[in-house]
Design an enzyme around this catalytic site. Structure first.
Site, PDB file in Angstrom:
ATOM      1  N   GLY A  80       0.799  -1.223   0.000  1.00  0.00           N
ATOM      2  CA  GLY A  80       0.000   0.000   0.000  1.00  0.00           C
ATOM      3  C   GLY A  80       0.823   1.260   0.000  1.00  0.00           C
TER       4      GLY A  80
ATOM      5  N   LEU B  96      -3.676  -6.013  -5.666  1.00  0.00           N
ATOM      6  CA  LEU B  96      -2.636  -5.002  -5.468  1.00  0.00           C
ATOM      7  C   LEU B  96      -1.488  -5.539  -4.606  1.00  0.00           C
ATOM      8  CD1 LEU B  96      -2.057  -2.017  -6.086  1.00  0.00           C
ATOM      9  CD2 LEU B  96      -3.029  -1.488  -3.843  1.00  0.00           C
ATOM     10  N   ASP B  97      -0.269  -5.360  -5.068  1.00  0.00           N
ATOM     11  CA  ASP B  97       0.941  -5.738  -4.317  1.00  0.00           C
ATOM     12  C   ASP B  97       1.021  -7.233  -4.021  1.00  0.00           C
ATOM     13  OD1 ASP B  97       1.631  -3.056  -4.294  1.00  0.00           O
ATOM     14  OD2 ASP B  97       0.830  -2.690  -2.300  1.00  0.00           O
ATOM     15  N   GLU B  98       0.182  -8.026  -4.700  1.00  0.00           N
ATOM     16  CA  GLU B  98       0.178  -9.460  -4.422  1.00  0.00           C
ATOM     17  C   GLU B  98       0.680 -10.281  -5.598  1.00  0.00           C
ATOM     18  OE1 GLU B  98      -0.501 -10.931  -1.546  1.00  0.00           O
ATOM     19  OE2 GLU B  98      -0.934  -9.024  -0.567  1.00  0.00           O
TER      20      GLU B  98
END
Lengths: 284, 284, 284, 284
Positions: free
Chosen positions: B200, B226-228
């Site tokens: 994040g 997101l971000d994964e």
């Protein structure tokens, strides 16, 4: 899964890997891990194949027998080893115990698949460290005037112990060329500098005097040429102006332990090939 | 030597590598580089073969045609690409230019084998940096109330540019799931933290608040989560108590540049395979 | 040169360092090492002064007495300790011995200036490792239904041993808040991940599942909040796709040993100050 | 907060830091950052004090005037500089642009507090890179037979530009001793090896030939002794058997850029002191 390890180096030609993998597949062997490297500048081919031993009908001995004519045809240097058969490693030390302590701990924990039948030292200091692990400790002094006799005794001790590998874990004596020649590619040393910087004696003091900002350690095979053998592994750590020579010594110990342990481990897993004074290391 | 690159992932079975290397050898192909990895836990096989294009009689197109039935039989995901055909990479940026400057410099110096037809940004700041390299710069604002329209325009721009790869070089907008889905495994992002720490916003401030002693950056493929997405490369640098949030930002920039450049390079050389939310990276 | 160590944290104001160095100079003290850090965001001042004990007429006890009113005036948290007086460290372990082996070896070699009167474990496995160094080993089981009693016994053992520091060297039990509160800033733990990634259980397996490209370890002070205490030191090592969870465990052990040893060493040398959930570490 | 920087090296004696901090406190100066180091082996004292300029009634000029007698008494080498006055750095390059590109980008982003009035090169290749940043580019050829004239011209150019610092960003000519002597401690070079390994020409090829497992770069001050000047910073990266000399060159470029940028930054912030052929670096 216990593996049978085929390690090979030979002149490069088209279709080598197909040849090797076919050879294994034909004998029912299931490949667990394959590493290959073609040195296009040198025109040389290197490979390491790990085969599930359980899938080899004729065992690793059968594989060895079958591979002999192939190896000859390819003009290869090669070995086949069953992991179930652990190499016998003899460790030589002097007074400093950090590398020995580290190797023994890793060995106990299963990181180093070897038998360690013997520790040899030119001092008595580390007897307790070896014996408490149930390992024979042998003190062979190396007086300046009787080096030949001492190293002859060391050689007999290595032979009697059936040494496959000799590890110099901060052994502060220089091995004679004859002993080096007897164990080609089978003596591993840890040098307490980042080679080729600071070959020879007192590398930490010299690193201090030069004011380098990183110090290191080098794990290498021993040849007749001091500090010139093929490098297996190197490790560094940051040095700052506030580090005294004693601090560098302390910080360097961690580099030495890590580099030596990794180098020995790679060797014991047949992950290192030597060619032209350099190593190919198929790391794990 | 320009190479033809075969990349493949499929369920594991005995004899796969023999099958592949035979296939290449039969067509006269000389292997320049072979990487293979068997994920024994997942039962999956991964390989990358680099073949000297000059030795392939029928060229990479011929190889592709011939390999199709093999790939089907093996239930493989695979690609064959001639290195002579460079992928087209479009870079998306916002205001921060360090990653763009780095990518462009590496591209100019030959480290990144790609065409870069277009840079897209939601700001005007970096126009000069792109245009002075002769690259078209397109400003597509992303107003909070008109994101759908903006991303539709971005998608058209990517299509018009024939984008094979999309690089988010500190692009501060979240791509919609539809766009992510259109470029599966072909959008690379740099996240300015050591994932999964500090997913994040504002990772450096949060790293500062937590008092971590190392900060980092993560280069990963973008998915709808997101971000994964699958991580390609990570880099870290030591942080100390005297580093302010601004210092962490400065130090982190070097991590971001290195991790992004390496990740993009690995991708452009077809060295990355994706499986189960993770990557296999055959590094060079 | 044995040193007297003054460690201090207080609200920032003009002239603080002049005040401290004057204080020492007035008493004839020769400064061997001075570290100072002003956190301008927090408005807080931190310092560590190492003074040659031989130059202090009234000794460290005299210094302590004289400094009391100064410390009060500055509203400082401070300690003065004579290095000749070594802290007493008690080590808690479970079954895994790599951290204990490492600490004991460093202790023997003089890297860790502490008394180690006692090792406590909830298992018998590591008794030999402690006792062969002449250290008392006490087995205190922690059954799920009788945790309160067990930790009460541990607390008594710590008190009886006169523990200045408690080191959790892969102790797999969560300490109760009451015990944490009794040793504020004096319990050090090693967590086998790069915090704040993978707090809690099984970090290596989760790192494997996530596919990270670096794994790490975190040495931190223990507070009531699990894995949230002030971080002293972190270490990382590169992970690749071919590393199984068992490989990560093996590689991670080296991170754990290094990070824990450094953290404990910094603490024992009074090099760590805690403020606002973070640490100031004046490294050596 | 713009700072006034006092940097000092002198023979050690009791009470030095008290003297300095008193001196500053007496003039109302608020210390933002203090670094001190006593080299007890050499008996030398080093310090860097950053003082909030706004709190200095008489300004940095006044401080300089007042400090002169103190410096003399202490037999110190010292400088006082107002950060608001940026040093003038001239960059020398040849054909390779990676270091120049990196320095210019960092300079644009504010990482390097300097004026850069001029780039000098013995080739025309990098003219565009300098001029597009608005920096004058001067081509001064260095023909083998007319080196003296060329370096005389370079010296005039440096003088005309008012150079406080000369940065050799992969400048492939050896500076004459007279030029080195004119800028003592003010010429910074990047050498593309981990010194003292591989001094002289072609370090990457020689690193390849030796088979080292880490390569590096060294940022150092230039003296009359080639590659022997005081080291400011070093950086390394792992090398493996599959890296060709061209790969080492590519990987090494990142080391060079990082080490040079850090070294130049430390210098520009007055964080480096030179003593006895070594540096004290108060890192940020």
């Amino acid at each position: 899964m216990p593996a049978t390890l085929l390690k090979l180096a030979c002149p490069d030609r088209v279709g080598l890997l197909a040849r090797l993998t076919d050879f294994v597949a034909t004998r029912g062997g299931n490949l667990l891990e394959v590493h290959q490297f073609t040195d296009s500048l040198a025109g040389w081919f290197f490979a390491r194949l790990a085969i599930d031993s359980a899938t080899l009908g004729a065992g690793s001995a059968g594989l060895q027998r079958d591979f002999a004519p192939v190896g000859e045809e390819l003009r290869a240097e090669w070995t086949i080893r069953d992991e179930a058969h652990k190499p016998r490693a003899v460790i030589l030390v002097s007074k400093l115990g950090h590398c020995l302590a580290d190797l023994l701990w890793r060995w106990r924990s299963g990181e180093l698949p070897a038998e360690i039948p013997l520790v040899i030292s030119n001092h008595e200091d580390l007897r307790g460290m070896a014996e408490r692990e149930g390992i024979e400790f042998r003190h062979i002094a190396v007086p300046a005037q009787q080096k030949d006799a001492a190293f002859a005794e060391i050689q007999r001790a290595l032979d009697d112990a059936g040494a496959d590998l000799v590890v110099l874990a901060r052994y502060m004596q220089i091995l004679p060329g004859s002993l080096c020649a007897r164990f080609p590619g089978r003596i591993i040393n840890i040098h307490h500098s980042f080679l080729p910087s600071f070959t020879g004696a007192n590398p930490y003091q010299r690193a201090y005097d030069r004011g380098v900002k990183l110090i290191g350690a080098t794990c290498h095979y021993v040849t007749g040429d001091l500090d010139e053998g093929p490098i297996i592994e190197q490790e560094v750590i940051r040095a700052e102006h506030f580090h005294s020579p004693a601090d560098l010594l302390r910080l360097g110990r961690d580099c030495e332990r890590l580099a030596l342990a990794r180098g020995v481990r790679y060797h014991l897993h047949n992950r290192v090939l030597i060619h032209g004074g350099k190593t190919i290391v198929f790391r794990d």
